[in-house]
Structure formats: C-alpha cells, structure tokens
Design an enzyme around this catalytic site. Structure first.
Site, PDB file in Angstrom:
ATOM      1  N   SER A 110       0.935  -1.426  -0.045  1.00 17.34           N
ATOM      2  CA  SER A 110      -0.113   0.006  -0.034  1.00 17.34           C
ATOM      3  C   SER A 110       0.848   1.138   0.012  1.00 17.34           C
ATOM      4  CB  SER A 110      -0.864  -0.283   1.196  1.00 17.34           C
ATOM      5  OG  SER A 110      -2.012   0.871   1.127  1.00 17.34           O
ATOM      6  N   ASP A 213     -10.213  -5.537  -3.660  1.00 14.92           N
ATOM      7  CA  ASP A 213      -9.416  -4.623  -2.803  1.00 14.92           C
ATOM      8  C   ASP A 213     -10.216  -3.519  -2.483  1.00 14.92           C
ATOM      9  OD1 ASP A 213      -7.613  -2.562  -1.621  1.00 14.92           O
ATOM     10  OD2 ASP A 213      -5.929  -3.090  -2.785  1.00 14.92           O
ATOM     11  N   HIS A 243      -7.076  -6.290   0.523  1.00 13.59           N
ATOM     12  CA  HIS A 243      -6.017  -5.188   0.403  1.00 13.59           C
ATOM     13  C   HIS A 243      -4.815  -5.747   1.147  1.00 13.59           C
ATOM     14  CE1 HIS A 243      -3.971  -1.449   0.013  1.00 13.59           C
ATOM     15  NE2 HIS A 243      -3.794  -1.370   1.566  1.00 13.59           N
TER      16      HIS A 243
END
Length: 268
Positions: A110, A213, A243
């Site tokens: 991320s 996600d 995610h």
C-alpha cells in the site's frame, strides 16, 4: 519534520509493532549477502509484514521491517507526522541494509509500495536497488473526498479506519480504527511527484495486485506499470486476498513468487 510529540509524552508502542531485523546468511543465498527492505502501509505496522519477513529471513536474506513514525501507537500520534518522516525512516533502514549487504531488494504494501517506489526512483544503483516488489500500492485515488482534504483536515481530525481489509477470517493487522486526515493528505500530496518520477525506476518490478481491494482502487496499477522505465515488469494476481494480502489467503503465493523474483534479480 519533527513531531509535536515530546519523548515524555510519546504514546506507548503496540506490542506487535516492533521493527523486525535479521542478518544475511550467505551460505543460503549463493554466497551473496542479500538484503530485503519491507515497508508496511498507512495506519498499519510491522505486524502486517512479519509473516512475509520471517519467511524471507528463513531463506537466508537479511530483512528489515522498520516501524514508520506515528504507526503502532495512536492515530492522533500519526496525525503529527508526514510523508517526509516516513520516507526518512525508510531511507535509514535502507542505508543499514546497503552497509551490510552486497545487494538489496525493496518491497512494500500500500503506502509502503509508494515509499519503496520513491526510493527506487531516487536510488538507481543496481546494487542498492536490485528489484522492487509492490503489493496493492497506492499512488492515486478515484475517491471524490480526496479533493476536499485540504479543507476537511482543518475541520475534522479523522475518518473511519481502513485497517483489516482481509478476506481470511480471524486475522488482524492491528491497524488504526481511524484515518488521520492531516497525515493522509500529506501522503496524497506526495503522489503527483512520485508519478512524475516513476520513469526513473529502472529496477525489475514485481507488481502484486489483489482481485478485490476495498482500500486502493484500480487507478494506481496502470500508472505504475506504464510509467516505470524497467523492461522487467511482472504482474502477479492475488485472487483470494483483499487489500492486506500480506496476511491473507494468498500469502503463500506471494512468498513463493517474491522469493523467486528476489533470487533471480540478485543472482550474479
């Protein structure tokens, strides 16, 4: 940037948020000292990377998972830090690996993916950045409220949290239940400069993307995969993860594919 928190008033660190570090075992990696730098994501902490880190360490790699400033404490603490603080911590961890290894690979989840791409753009040396692995990285967003952050961050301190987007039942990344707006705005302000500099990323890239996600939308993938200058780009689909794929069903696949990638890009 210096946090407004003083050492005396700093909040306690979560028991699972300690940085992770191991030494290289050249006998297991073809005689080379190979380092891997792993970066967790926004509002997360090293616990989200630990299973992946431990698996790579067991293969003989020197692994560093730093705790980014303001993470693993409280969301209010995180709201006193900015992108430059997180990047400085990552650069320091990278320097430690470079000093004790022959070659280093970067990896991030991320925001951690965005941070390692920033580092790869700034460090074109093939030994300092032999390869890059990103998992659901964020460098853009389709969310309309992003445009309102410059105002909203002065009106409300936080939004609902984004932690624990994990398909596997009973698993937690121990992230924050709130998203601090000043901090998240700082992250998003760094995106345009990073996207502009993506052509400076020349190292091999493994791009891992979850099929579902709920945190990072699909807008980042084409930006990254089309703009990097690397001629060695591999896209890995993670069909059974959300995610936080580093703690989800596809972790074994991620470990297998990333280990093969690291071995390939660090071979003599």
């Amino acid at each position: 940037m210096i946090s407004a928190m003083t050492p005396q008033s700093a909040p306690p660190v979560h028991p699972l948020a300690s940085p992770f570090t191991t030494e290289a075992q050249p006998a297991s990696t073809g005689g080379r000292r190979v380092g891997v730098l792993l970066s967790h994501g926004f509002t997360g902490q090293p616990a989200s990377m630990r299973p992946w880190a431990e698996a790579l360490a067991a293969m003989g790699y020197a692994v560093e998972v730093p705790r980014l400033p303001g993470h693993g404490t409280t969301w209010q603490d995180l709201n006193t830090y900015r992108w430059d603080d997180w990047y400085a911590e990552l650069r320091a961890a990278h320097r430690r690996l470079v000093d004790r290894c022959d070659v280093v690979v970067l990896a991030g989840l991320s925001m951690g993916g965005a941070l390692v791409l920033r580092l790869a753009a700034d460090k074109p040396s093939a030994t300092e950045v032999a390869g890059v692995v990103v998992v659901n990285p964020a460098v853009a967003s389709k969310r309309l409220d992003v445009k309102l952050l410059p105002v909203l961050k002065h009106v409300v301190p936080s939004f609902p949290g984004i932690a624990d987007d994990i398909k596997k039942p009973g698993v937690s990344e121990h992230g924050y239940t709130r998203t601090p707006l000043k901090a998240v705005h700082s992250m998003m302000q760094a995106w345009p400069g990073l996207v502009r500099d993506l052509p400076q990323v020349t190292a091999p890239l493994l791009y891992a993307r979850s099929s579902v996600d709920h945190v990072v939308d699909e807008s980042s993938e084409p930006l990254i995969t089309s703009k990097v200058s690397s001629r060695d780009v591999t896209v890995l689909r993670l069909p059974e993860s959300y995610h936080v794929a580093t703690l989800d069903h596809d972790l074994p696949l991620l470990i297998e594919e990333s280990a093969a990638f690291i071995a390939r890009v660090t071979s003599d």
